[in-house]
Design an enzyme around this catalytic site. Structure first.
Site, PDB file in Angstrom:
ATOM      1  N   CYS A 215       0.862  -1.193   0.000  1.00 18.45           N
ATOM      2  CA  CYS A 215       0.000   0.000   0.000  1.00 18.45           C
ATOM      3  C   CYS A 215       0.888   1.229   0.000  1.00 18.45           C
ATOM      4  CB  CYS A 215      -0.954  -0.012   1.185  1.00 18.45           C
ATOM      5  SG  CYS A 215      -0.146   0.263   2.763  1.00 18.45           S
ATOM      6  N   ALA A 216       0.301   2.393   0.221  1.00 21.72           N
ATOM      7  CA  ALA A 216       1.072   3.630   0.110  1.00 21.72           C
ATOM      8  C   ALA A 216       2.115   3.755   1.224  1.00 21.72           C
ATOM      9  CB  ALA A 216       0.136   4.836   0.117  1.00 21.72           C
TER      10      ALA A 216
END
Lengths: 375, 75
Positions: free
Chosen positions: A73-74
């Protein structure tokens, strides 16, 4: 099943070794489409983490059981949550430590070769963004070229090989990433060199890098010779190191050439770019090994993960060096250009010292691929 | 804007702002408005995308000294 953390360094190994690997990317669809971890034998599935808050049953048939699986994810938090869901469902998976933020900042140093009088040249490959920077080392002295903002990586690396950083260069004013040049120079009391034509608006002190400038690293004569090669920017400069290596900045890449529009003047600089690539570079030895400031696609990586090719080979194979008709060339580099890098104007202003965004803002500005080339 | 409920997700990192928002939203009736306060920059894109995929309407968002505020109407 256990959830394992995996670092960017481990992922970088898988990219370079072309290992089969599966990435479950739980960022938004737009972010995934724009930019992801590229690997030749990687497979992907993208679904935003917030679609999975009620459970991962809906994607269980999308996750292979015969391959290593990494959840990305980020910034890490969501990937840990989804990895735990998958683990509860009986799968053994990893999450990416620090997320895409860490991936974008990871640098992999590779020894490119030895210098004639002793010493080495290292390439720092930023796989997540396609940026390449360099360290030339001789006799306990080091020069850094086109550094990223992860300044500690270079300083720690120089310390680890007992070298003192004495000179820092940028081949041009970068528009795709924030240069660490000024910060490294300040921290190590090194000299910071910039091409003056790109530095007209900078707010700090620098040494002017002119055509023909010679800088010696170490006590042995490892000359860094500057060659003015405008086009990508009006100040763009190429370095010949030790008569062996051609550090081509964003003027020439392995499979593409520099785009002339990021400083806003594509039409004006077409002729300069053509002269640099078709005349000034033609006068150089074809035996020089080209070391560019970027790669765009994984095919540009060699077996060992480095990005380097003989100039003669590029004259034969790089399409951008083989366009006879000047009008066709003009069209290629001025029309239908790919989108510009994220926040490129703000990045240029940061590199000029005009604005001073904090670290989180700098990270955000650099999100995404570099997009400095035309092909 | 009149909100039925307020979610305070200040200081929380992703995925918690969305997890808390989703929980709170489950307790609302269609047409009611949820107000969310967050400090994680990523919340902006994620809340917008989450609202869209769940059929909710992001009516307004503003930034007030580092606090992001959102108003989402349940769909």
């Amino acid at each position: 099943m256990a959830v394992k953390p995996m670092t960017s360094k481990e992922v970088a190994k898988k990219v370079m070794n072309k290992e089969p690997f599966f990435i479950l990317d739980v960022r938004n669809e737009g972010d995934f489409a724009d930019w992801k971890i590229e690997g030749e034998n990687f497979d992907y599935f993208n679904i935003p983490y917030f679609e999975l808050l009620d459970g991962v049953e809906v994607i269980m048939d999308k996750i292979p059981t015969d391959k290593e699986v990494l959840v990305v994810c980020a910034k890490e938090g969501s990937s840990v949550m989804i990895a735990e869901f998958l683990s509860e469902a009986g799968l053994s998976v990893s999450y990416l430590v620090g997320g895409m933020k860490a991936w974008s900042e990871h640098l992999e140093p590779i020894n490119i070769g030895n210098l004639k009088d002793g010493g080495e040249i290292y390439q720092f490959v930023r796989l997540g963004k396609g940026c390449l920077s360099y360290m030339v080392v001789s006799n306990g002295e080091a020069a850094i070229i086109d550094s990223t903002r992860m300044t500690n990586v270079y300083i720690d690396f120089a310390n680890s090989i007992n070298a003192k950083i004495t000179h820092v260069f940028d081949t041009h004013l970068h528009a795709d990433h924030i240069s660490g040049g000024r910060v490294i120079a300040e921290m190590t009391h090194a000299t910071y060199w910039l091409p003056p034509k790109d530095a007209a608006e900078v707010t700090f002190e620098y040494r002017a890098l002119e055509d023909g400038t010679e800088v010696t690293i170490g006590t042995t004569a490892i000359n860094i010779h500057a060659l003015y090669s405008p086009g990508h920017t009006i100040g763009s400069t190429t370095f010949v190191v030790d008569d062996q290596y051609l550090l081509s900045g964003d003027t020439l890449f392995i499979d593409s050439i520099g785009r002339p529009d990021l400083a806003g003047l594509a039409e004006d600089w077409v002729a300069d770019l053509r002269e640099s690539l078709y005349k000034r570079y033609r006068e150089l030895s074809e035996e020089l090994v080209v070391l560019p400031a970027h790669f765009m696609i994984l095919e540009e990586l060699n077996e060992d993960g480095s990005v380097a090719e003989k100039l003669g080979t590029l004259f034969a194979k790089n399409h951008g060096l083989n366009i006879e008709d000047e009008e066709v060339f003009r069209k290629l580099v001025t029309e239908n250009l790919p989108p510009q890098p994220n926040a490129y104007q703000e990045i240029r202003e940061t590199n000029m010292g005009k604005i001073n965004p904090d670290e989180e803002k700098q990270r955000e500005m650099e999100i995404g691929p570099n997009r400095c080339a035309v092909r | 804007m009149e909100a039925t409920k307020v979610v305070d997700a200040k200081g929380l990192a992703c995925p918690m702002p969305i997890v808390k928002t989703k929980k709170a939203m489950n307790e609302l009736e269609t047409g009611q408005v949820l107000e969310i306060h967050a400090t994680d920059k990523g919340a902006k894109n994620d809340l917008a995308a989450w609202a869209k995929s769940g059929g909710h309407e992001l009516m307004k968002h503003e930034e007030e000294s580092d606090v992001l505020k959102f108003w989402i109407k349940k769909g």
